[in-house]
Design an enzyme around this catalytic site. Structure first.
Site, PDB file in Angstrom:
ATOM      1  NE  ARG A   1       8.109  -1.811 -11.758  1.00 47.49           N
ATOM      2  CZ  ARG A   1       7.482  -0.896 -10.793  1.00 47.49           C
ATOM      3  NH1 ARG A   1       7.723  -0.924  -9.384  1.00 47.49           N
ATOM      4  NH2 ARG A   1       6.681  -0.137 -11.347  1.00 47.49           N
TER       5      ARG A   1
ATOM      6  CE  LYS B   1       1.364   0.180  -7.034  1.00 51.67           C
ATOM      7  NZ  LYS B   1       2.652  -0.142  -6.781  1.00 51.67           N
TER       8      LYS B   1
ATOM      9  CB  CYS C   1       5.217  -7.231  22.748  1.00 52.05           C
ATOM     10  SG  CYS C   1       5.924  -6.463  24.324  1.00 52.05           S
ATOM     11  CG  MET C   2       2.890 -10.750  17.676  1.00 48.86           C
ATOM     12  SD  MET C   2       2.544 -12.474  18.020  1.00 48.86           S
ATOM     13  CE  MET C   2       4.404 -12.979  17.564  1.00 48.86           C
ATOM     14  CG  ASP C   3      -0.064  -9.178  20.170  1.00 45.94           C
ATOM     15  OD1 ASP C   3       0.290 -10.488  20.960  1.00 45.94           O
ATOM     16  OD2 ASP C   3      -0.088  -9.755  18.943  1.00 45.94           O
TER      17      ASP C   3
ATOM     18  CG  HIS D   1       6.812   3.524 -13.170  1.00 42.15           C
ATOM     19  ND1 HIS D   1       5.828   4.489 -12.616  1.00 42.15           N
ATOM     20  CD2 HIS D   1       7.203   3.229 -11.891  1.00 42.15           C
ATOM     21  CE1 HIS D   1       5.885   4.763 -11.245  1.00 42.15           C
ATOM     22  NE2 HIS D   1       6.592   3.632 -10.864  1.00 42.15           N
TER      23      HIS D   1
ATOM     24  NE  ARG E   1       1.192   4.371 -14.260  1.00 45.92           N
ATOM     25  CZ  ARG E   1       2.264   5.009 -15.053  1.00 45.92           C
ATOM     26  NH1 ARG E   1       1.754   5.097 -16.390  1.00 45.92           N
ATOM     27  NH2 ARG E   1       3.544   4.939 -14.777  1.00 45.92           N
TER      28      ARG E   1
HETATM   29  C1  LIG Z   1       3.548   1.439 -12.691  1.00 48.56           C
HETATM   30  C2  LIG Z   1       3.343   2.427 -11.518  1.00 48.56           C
HETATM   31  N1  LIG Z   1       2.654   3.558 -11.847  1.00 48.56           N
HETATM   32  C3  LIG Z   1       2.148   4.457 -10.706  1.00 48.56           C
HETATM   33  C4  LIG Z   1       2.449   4.305  -9.565  1.00 48.56           C
HETATM   34  C5  LIG Z   1       2.116   5.300  -8.433  1.00 48.56           C
HETATM   35  O1  LIG Z   1       3.183   5.952  -7.866  1.00 48.56           O
HETATM   36  P1  LIG Z   1       2.921   7.075  -6.820  1.00 48.56           P
HETATM   37  O2  LIG Z   1       2.310   6.211  -5.684  1.00 48.56           O
HETATM   38  O3  LIG Z   1       4.447   7.330  -6.519  1.00 48.56           O
HETATM   39  O4  LIG Z   1       1.884   8.056  -7.382  1.00 48.56           O
HETATM   40  C6  LIG Z   1       3.334   3.041  -9.240  1.00 48.56           C
HETATM   41  C7  LIG Z   1       3.780   2.857  -7.819  1.00 48.56           C
HETATM   42  N2  LIG Z   1       4.589   1.894  -7.588  1.00 48.56           N
HETATM   43  C8  LIG Z   1       5.403   1.886  -6.386  1.00 48.56           C
HETATM   44  C9  LIG Z   1       5.386   2.799  -5.257  1.00 48.56           C
HETATM   45  O5  LIG Z   1       6.271   2.210  -4.464  1.00 48.56           O
HETATM   46  N3  LIG Z   1       6.738   1.202  -4.899  1.00 48.56           N
HETATM   47  C10 LIG Z   1       6.325   0.938  -5.958  1.00 48.56           C
HETATM   48  O6  LIG Z   1       6.556  -0.245  -6.974  1.00 48.56           O
HETATM   49  C11 LIG Z   1       3.559   2.230 -10.286  1.00 48.56           C
HETATM   50  O7  LIG Z   1       4.310   1.118  -9.851  1.00 48.56           O
END
Ligand SMILES: Cc1ncc(COP(=O)(O)O)c(CNc2conc2O)c1O
Length: 371
Positions: A139, A39, A313-315, A169, A222
């Site tokens: 969450r 992601k 700066c910005m760039d 999680h 994950r």
């Molecule tokens: C539901 C869920 N599973 C797995 C992961 C992976 O975690 P990792 O990168 O520590 O292995 C995340 C990462 N989510 C986030 C990581 O930082 N902010 C978050 O919301 C997550 O939100």
């Protein structure tokens, strides 16, 4: 491609990504699968390229945050399972079906709306769902065994769904103190104990859980931050095996000048030379995600630490050089240079944040080069 007309670039070591995945796959319990978390554009590393490297390392599926991120992977030809970790509006269920995506179910209401939607579009294709349990992250997800039991019964009362997963999680898996982690684990066990059957995937592990709580329940992990070679705990817990950072950030000097004492540098004139100083200008700024609070941080030129002087700066930003240096000389902002190293963690420390945020803040204006 756009962006290749400036020496500033992120270099992503896909071999490192592959190795980090491979090392985890090797140590996972038999029968466990690794889904790579790609992601936020692969935590800034590039989602598609990270996914392809992760497959080479033994990943068998992916997690993303948004429907759009899942579609990007599918359109790049990724065919493995993709789980969208957040809530997707039921009005987009047709896209979930079209792209064969798995989606998170976090409330009874969502499921009921999904059933209405699936009735409405008269599809023959079942929707793949993972039921999310909130055991203490606060969450999204169901919070009681009764609620989970009820939603499972609803899922199983229709032909609309493939119940593919059940997951939770952890919010403190990367900390020394395991009390809250234990509380969450017990809550998840309580959920499992009321379920007669389980779906294909039961998954609880982010990188920290996989690394430091490997005997926890589940048959899929994950894997995010550790895949990019970064310690989930920052510095709090030791690495279980060497994690190889995949991201480096380079640029080059576009101007070098010697200033006499008493000259101002940057907006607000916040830095004044105190003697004859060699000053270099680097074409990277806060619009690239190289943020203003990095003023005073040091980057590497020919293996020497050079302080960022004056406001970023910005760039562009300015650094103090130890001596006259040729225009075009490489500047290492993150990575190795002549035996020295600047890590993402060091940048995070200076910004008083975590390396996840540093990686995700690098903007699209910086090209990603893959090796
Ligand atoms: C539901 C869920 N599973 C797995 C992961 C992976 O975690 P990792 O990168 O520590 O292995 C995340 C990462 N989510 C986030 C990581 O930082 N902010 C978050 O919301 C997550 O939100």
């Amino acid at each position: 491609a756009v962006g290749w007309h400036r020496p500033t670039k992120l270099v992503i070591d896909t071999q490192a990504i592959k190795e980090n995945v491979c090392n985890e796959v090797k140590r996972m319990p038999e029968g466990t699968e690794l889904f790579a978390v790609v992601k936020a554009n692969g935590y800034g590393h590039g989602a598609v390229q990270t996914a392809q490297a992760a497959i080479k390392g033994g990943a068998t599926g992916f997690c993303v945050a948004l429907l759009d991120e899942a579609v990007e992977l599918r359109e790049a030809g990724i065919t493995e399972p993709i789980l969208i970790l957040s809530v997707v509006d039921v009005s987009y269920i047709d896209l979930l079906l079209k792209y064969d995506l798995s989606v998170t179910v976090a409330t009874q209401e969502w499921l009921e709306q999904a059933i209405d939607q699936l009735n409405h579009i008269e599809t023959q294709t079942p929707l793949k769902i993972h039921i999310k349990v909130d055991t203490g992250m606060g969450r999204i997800g169901f919070t009681t065994p009764e609620a989970v039991k009820q939603v499972v019964e609803l899922v199983q009362s229709t032909q609309f769904f493939i119940w593919e997963g059940l997951f939770t999680h952890f919010s403190t898996a990367d900390e020394k103190n395991g009390c809250y982690f234990e509380k969450q684990t017990q809550r998840f066990q309580a959920i499992l104990s009321v379920l007669i059957e389980l779906p294909k995937y039961v998954h609880v592990s982010n990188s920290a859980t996989a690394l430091w709580h490997p005997d926890n329940v589940g048959n899929m992990i994950r894997f995010g931050i550790a895949m990019y070679g970064l310690n989930p705990s920052g510095r709090a817990l030791p690495e279980v095996y060497p994690l190889k950072p995949a991201l480096s950030l380079f640029s080059s000097l576009i101007q070098v000048k010697q200033l006499s004492a008493g000259e101002g540098i940057g907006y607000g004139n916040t830095y004044t030379t105190t003697e004859k100083e060699w000053i270099g200008t680097v074409p990277i700024g806060y619009a690239d995600g190289w943020l203003r609070h990095l003023q005073g941080f040091s980057v590497l030129v020919n293996g020497k630490k050079c302080e960022i002087v004056g406001r970023i700066c910005m760039d562009q930003c300015m650094i103090r050089l130890p001596k006259k240096t040729a225009v075009g000389t490489q500047v290492t902002l993150i990575g190795h240079d002549h035996g020295e190293q600047i890590t993402m963690q060091m940048v995070a420390d200076k910004l008083e944040t975590i390396h996840y945020e540093v990686a995700c803040t690098f903007s699209e204006r910086m090209p990603r080069e893959y090796k």
